[in-house]
Scaffold this motif. Sequence first.
Motif, PDB file in Angstrom:
ATOM      1  N   SER A  70     -10.170   2.686  -5.017  1.00 58.09           N
ATOM      2  CA  SER A  70     -10.050   2.307  -3.611  1.00 58.09           C
ATOM      3  C   SER A  70      -8.567   2.051  -3.339  1.00 58.09           C
ATOM      4  O   SER A  70      -7.970   1.127  -3.911  1.00 58.09           O
ATOM      5  CB  SER A  70     -10.843   1.040  -3.303  1.00 58.09           C
ATOM      6  N   VAL A  71      -7.967   2.890  -2.499  1.00 58.70           N
ATOM      7  CA  VAL A  71      -6.568   2.714  -2.127  1.00 58.70           C
ATOM      8  C   VAL A  71      -6.533   1.848  -0.871  1.00 58.70           C
ATOM      9  O   VAL A  71      -7.019   2.250   0.183  1.00 58.70           O
ATOM     10  CB  VAL A  71      -5.876   4.061  -1.867  1.00 58.70           C
ATOM     11  N   ILE A  72      -5.982   0.647  -1.012  1.00 57.96           N
ATOM     12  CA  ILE A  72      -5.943  -0.302   0.094  1.00 57.96           C
ATOM     13  C   ILE A  72      -4.564  -0.248   0.744  1.00 57.96           C
ATOM     14  O   ILE A  72      -3.547  -0.491   0.086  1.00 57.96           O
ATOM     15  CB  ILE A  72      -6.264  -1.721  -0.401  1.00 57.96           C
ATOM     16  N   VAL A  73      -4.550   0.109   2.020  1.00 59.21           N
ATOM     17  CA  VAL A  73      -3.302   0.258   2.761  1.00 59.21           C
ATOM     18  C   VAL A  73      -3.271  -0.770   3.890  1.00 59.21           C
ATOM     19  O   VAL A  73      -4.031  -0.657   4.855  1.00 59.21           O
ATOM     20  CB  VAL A  73      -3.153   1.677   3.349  1.00 59.21           C
ATOM     21  N   GLY A  74      -2.428  -1.752   3.752  1.00 61.71           N
ATOM     22  CA  GLY A  74      -2.183  -2.697   4.842  1.00 61.71           C
ATOM     23  C   GLY A  74      -0.987  -2.212   5.632  1.00 61.71           C
ATOM     24  O   GLY A  74       0.078  -1.956   5.055  1.00 61.71           O
ATOM     25  N   ALA A  75      -1.148  -2.059   6.940  1.00 59.65           N
ATOM     26  CA  ALA A  75      -0.092  -1.436   7.737  1.00 59.65           C
ATOM     27  C   ALA A  75       0.250  -2.282   8.952  1.00 59.65           C
ATOM     28  O   ALA A  75      -0.637  -2.709   9.703  1.00 59.65           O
ATOM     29  CB  ALA A  75      -0.531  -0.040   8.182  1.00 59.65           C
ATOM     30  N   TYR A  76       1.543  -2.515   9.146  1.00 62.48           N
ATOM     31  CA  TYR A  76       2.022  -3.195  10.347  1.00 62.48           C
ATOM     32  C   TYR A  76       3.306  -2.517  10.803  1.00 62.48           C
ATOM     33  O   TYR A  76       4.275  -2.430  10.047  1.00 62.48           O
ATOM     34  CB  TYR A  76       2.280  -4.676  10.072  1.00 62.48           C
ATOM     35  N   GLU A  77       3.285  -1.999  11.999  1.00 60.80           N
ATOM     36  CA  GLU A  77       4.453  -1.302  12.560  1.00 60.80           C
ATOM     37  C   GLU A  77       4.984  -0.303  11.533  1.00 60.80           C
ATOM     38  O   GLU A  77       6.175  -0.301  11.205  1.00 60.80           O
ATOM     39  CB  GLU A  77       5.550  -2.302  12.929  1.00 60.80           C
ATOM     40  N   ALA A  78       4.108   0.566  11.056  1.00 61.50           N
ATOM     41  CA  ALA A  78       4.426   1.394   9.886  1.00 61.50           C
ATOM     42  C   ALA A  78       4.879   2.813  10.218  1.00 61.50           C
ATOM     43  O   ALA A  78       5.151   3.594   9.300  1.00 61.50           O
ATOM     44  CB  ALA A  78       3.201   1.469   8.980  1.00 61.50           C
ATOM     45  N   MET A  79       4.936   3.171  11.463  1.00 63.33           N
ATOM     46  CA  MET A  79       5.360   4.529  11.815  1.00 63.33           C
ATOM     47  C   MET A  79       6.880   4.639  11.752  1.00 63.33           C
ATOM     48  O   MET A  79       7.597   3.700  12.114  1.00 63.33           O
ATOM     49  CB  MET A  79       4.859   4.881  13.210  1.00 63.33           C
ATOM     50  N   PRO A  80       7.411   5.811  11.308  1.00 61.75           N
ATOM     51  CA  PRO A  80       6.699   7.030  10.881  1.00 61.75           C
ATOM     52  C   PRO A  80       6.410   7.073   9.382  1.00 61.75           C
ATOM     53  O   PRO A  80       5.916   8.054   8.868  1.00 61.75           O
ATOM     54  CB  PRO A  80       7.694   8.122  11.261  1.00 61.75           C
ATOM     55  N   TYR A  81       6.727   5.983   8.651  1.00 66.83           N
ATOM     56  CA  TYR A  81       6.580   5.975   7.197  1.00 66.83           C
ATOM     57  C   TYR A  81       5.126   6.207   6.775  1.00 66.83           C
ATOM     58  O   TYR A  81       4.854   6.776   5.723  1.00 66.83           O
ATOM     59  CB  TYR A  81       7.076   4.638   6.635  1.00 66.83           C
ATOM     60  N   LEU A  82       4.199   5.767   7.606  1.00 67.45           N
ATOM     61  CA  LEU A  82       2.778   5.888   7.296  1.00 67.45           C
ATOM     62  C   LEU A  82       2.338   7.331   7.097  1.00 67.45           C
ATOM     63  O   LEU A  82       1.421   7.606   6.327  1.00 67.45           O
ATOM     64  CB  LEU A  82       1.959   5.235   8.414  1.00 67.45           C
ATOM     65  N   ILE A  83       2.999   8.254   7.774  1.00 68.04           N
ATOM     66  CA  ILE A  83       2.609   9.669   7.675  1.00 68.04           C
ATOM     67  C   ILE A  83       2.762  10.166   6.245  1.00 68.04           C
ATOM     68  O   ILE A  83       1.836  10.726   5.651  1.00 68.04           O
ATOM     69  CB  ILE A  83       3.456  10.514   8.649  1.00 68.04           C
ATOM     70  N   ARG A  84       3.941   9.953   5.680  1.00 71.65           N
ATOM     71  CA  ARG A  84       4.165  10.396   4.293  1.00 71.65           C
ATOM     72  C   ARG A  84       3.301   9.627   3.316  1.00 71.65           C
ATOM     73  O   ARG A  84       2.817  10.175   2.307  1.00 71.65           O
ATOM     74  CB  ARG A  84       5.636  10.241   3.927  1.00 71.65           C
ATOM     75  N   CYS A  85       3.098   8.347   3.587  1.00 69.55           N
ATOM     76  CA  CYS A  85       2.264   7.508   2.730  1.00 69.55           C
ATOM     77  C   CYS A  85       0.870   8.117   2.570  1.00 69.55           C
ATOM     78  O   CYS A  85       0.377   8.318   1.453  1.00 69.55           O
ATOM     79  CB  CYS A  85       2.171   6.110   3.336  1.00 69.55           C
ATOM     80  N   LEU A  86       0.210   8.418   3.686  1.00 65.63           N
ATOM     81  CA  LEU A  86      -1.150   8.952   3.632  1.00 65.63           C
ATOM     82  C   LEU A  86      -1.187  10.383   3.118  1.00 65.63           C
ATOM     83  O   LEU A  86      -2.139  10.785   2.439  1.00 65.63           O
ATOM     84  CB  LEU A  86      -1.785   8.852   5.014  1.00 65.63           C
ATOM     85  N   GLU A  87      -0.170  11.157   3.426  1.00 64.50           N
ATOM     86  CA  GLU A  87      -0.104  12.514   2.874  1.00 64.50           C
ATOM     87  C   GLU A  87      -0.060  12.478   1.348  1.00 64.50           C
ATOM     88  O   GLU A  87      -0.624  13.341   0.678  1.00 64.50           O
ATOM     89  CB  GLU A  87       1.129  13.242   3.421  1.00 64.50           C
ATOM     90  N   SER A  88       0.614  11.469   0.796  1.00 65.15           N
ATOM     91  CA  SER A  88       0.707  11.368  -0.665  1.00 65.15           C
ATOM     92  C   SER A  88      -0.637  11.031  -1.291  1.00 65.15           C
ATOM     93  O   SER A  88      -0.897  11.404  -2.441  1.00 65.15           O
ATOM     94  CB  SER A  88       1.757  10.328  -1.063  1.00 65.15           C
ATOM     95  N   VAL A  89      -1.514  10.341  -0.560  1.00 61.59           N
ATOM     96  CA  VAL A  89      -2.859  10.076  -1.070  1.00 61.59           C
ATOM     97  C   VAL A  89      -3.676  11.366  -1.044  1.00 61.59           C
ATOM     98  O   VAL A  89      -4.400  11.684  -1.998  1.00 61.59           O
ATOM     99  CB  VAL A  89      -3.561   8.977  -0.248  1.00 61.59           C
ATOM    100  N   GLU A  90      -3.558  12.133   0.037  1.00 66.80           N
ATOM    101  CA  GLU A  90      -4.282  13.407   0.134  1.00 66.80           C
ATOM    102  C   GLU A  90      -3.848  14.390  -0.940  1.00 66.80           C
ATOM    103  O   GLU A  90      -4.647  15.237  -1.367  1.00 66.80           O
ATOM    104  CB  GLU A  90      -4.057  14.032   1.505  1.00 66.80           C
ATOM    105  N   ALA A  91      -2.605  14.300  -1.385  1.00 63.79           N
ATOM    106  CA  ALA A  91      -2.068  15.241  -2.373  1.00 63.79           C
ATOM    107  C   ALA A  91      -2.429  14.880  -3.802  1.00 63.79           C
ATOM    108  O   ALA A  91      -2.061  15.607  -4.740  1.00 63.79           O
ATOM    109  CB  ALA A  91      -0.549  15.317  -2.235  1.00 63.79           C
ATOM    110  N   GLN A  92      -3.163  13.801  -4.029  1.00 63.00           N
ATOM    111  CA  GLN A  92      -3.462  13.351  -5.386  1.00 63.00           C
ATOM    112  C   GLN A  92      -4.314  14.368  -6.152  1.00 63.00           C
ATOM    113  O   GLN A  92      -5.300  14.892  -5.636  1.00 63.00           O
ATOM    114  CB  GLN A  92      -4.179  12.010  -5.358  1.00 63.00           C
ATOM    115  N   THR A  93      -3.921  14.606  -7.409  1.00 63.64           N
ATOM    116  CA  THR A  93      -4.673  15.526  -8.266  1.00 63.64           C
ATOM    117  C   THR A  93      -5.996  14.927  -8.720  1.00 63.64           C
ATOM    118  O   THR A  93      -6.844  15.646  -9.255  1.00 63.64           O
ATOM    119  CB  THR A  93      -3.839  15.902  -9.501  1.00 63.64           C
TER     120      THR A  93
END
Length: 419
Positions: A10-33
């Motif tokens: 379970s990847v827990i992501v707490g986010a506050y005023e996280a744009m645009p950094y959040l985009i790369r953050c979530l893309e890195s989860v999608e890219a996991q092998t």
Amino acid sequence: MNTKSVPDVSVIVGAYEAMPYLIRCLESVEAQTLGPDRIEIVAIDDGSTDGTGEYLEAFAARTTIPTRVVRQANSGGPSGPRNVGLGMARGRYVFFLDADDYFAEESLERMVAMADRAGTDVVLGKIEGVNRGAPGSMWNRTAERVDIYTSQVIYTLSAQKLFRRELIERLGLRFDETLKTGEDALFTMEAYIRGNGVSVIADYTCYYLVGRDDGKHVTKTGSYALRFEATGALMALITALVPAGPKRDRLMVRPFTVGLIQQFGHGTLKQPERIGRHKLELAAPLMERYWTPGVAARIKVNERLRLECVALGRLDLLADMLAFIRAGTVPEVVHRGRARTPYLVFPHFGDKRSGLQDASYEVTVPDWLGKPGLRRIEAPKAVRRRKSLTRRVARRVRTQLRTLTALRSHGPAPTRLER
């Protein structure tokens, strides 16, 4: 070991005023092998106004990774969102991914494999800083299991690690929402102490720790009073969980050298005296309760002396130490006694009126003169001679024992007539 109802992580992501950094953050989860069927994301928008919440909902609607989004009023810190995420997590492991940061592609696969193979409850994946510093002393080698009392892992207490969820639930571990900074240090230290071992992945960078350009990173906020509070909480936790003795002393080095001493750095010389006095007041109960000879002996001379000045409540002595260090002055080495014990001559050495004892200047752990690489202070020669003599005697005894064993196995030695 994995089913669709029980993800590996379970990847827990707490986010506050996280744009645009959040985009790369979530893309890195999608890219996991590790694969989307072995991961879930629990994302908590902590009252953002910059589009963070909307982006999380749009991501959840399109990604193949099961994703749940919670949008809540701002809680004032990272603890609240992380605790909400823990309450929703279903994975065998949890990982706290900050919305500013991102994974390398094989991170979760490698960490889960390590935890499953070693049976450990915490896995540290190598961290690399992006536009900021990152801890480095604990990445010397990959190890399935390290001893927290002898390794360097106590110098990384951030939450960005893989934790076995069974441990978290068994201990009832949660982040202290009353602390506005340092809350992850308490959580991680307790998992270290009470868990079933710690693993380290040092041969692959798993996590990229990002320094924000807008200055909104949480570690850059908060007053010094909050940091004293966090340091005291960590000291109290260690005291509660580890009996008095060498192990406690070793762990206590961390809050003194990474927490407390940072409040009395070179910036102290530029601060108004009233702030320095206030810091001494905040430090006084911590020094009185937790500063012991056993802790002091595990700290390098220049840091120990600064802490001793704090314990004495002497800003004037501290200023002398800081000025000496800032000037790059290399202290003289004085040897005393039959063991040729080395002492470093920092300011006020031998001055009884200062209140500083000569023992505070003694080299008790490996130390360097000047910058690292210039000169290493070794153990006294007499001590080295004793160790060398001990080794020679031990070798001689082992040789004699082997000879006696061989004689016994072949019977008594022949007499002169038999020869």
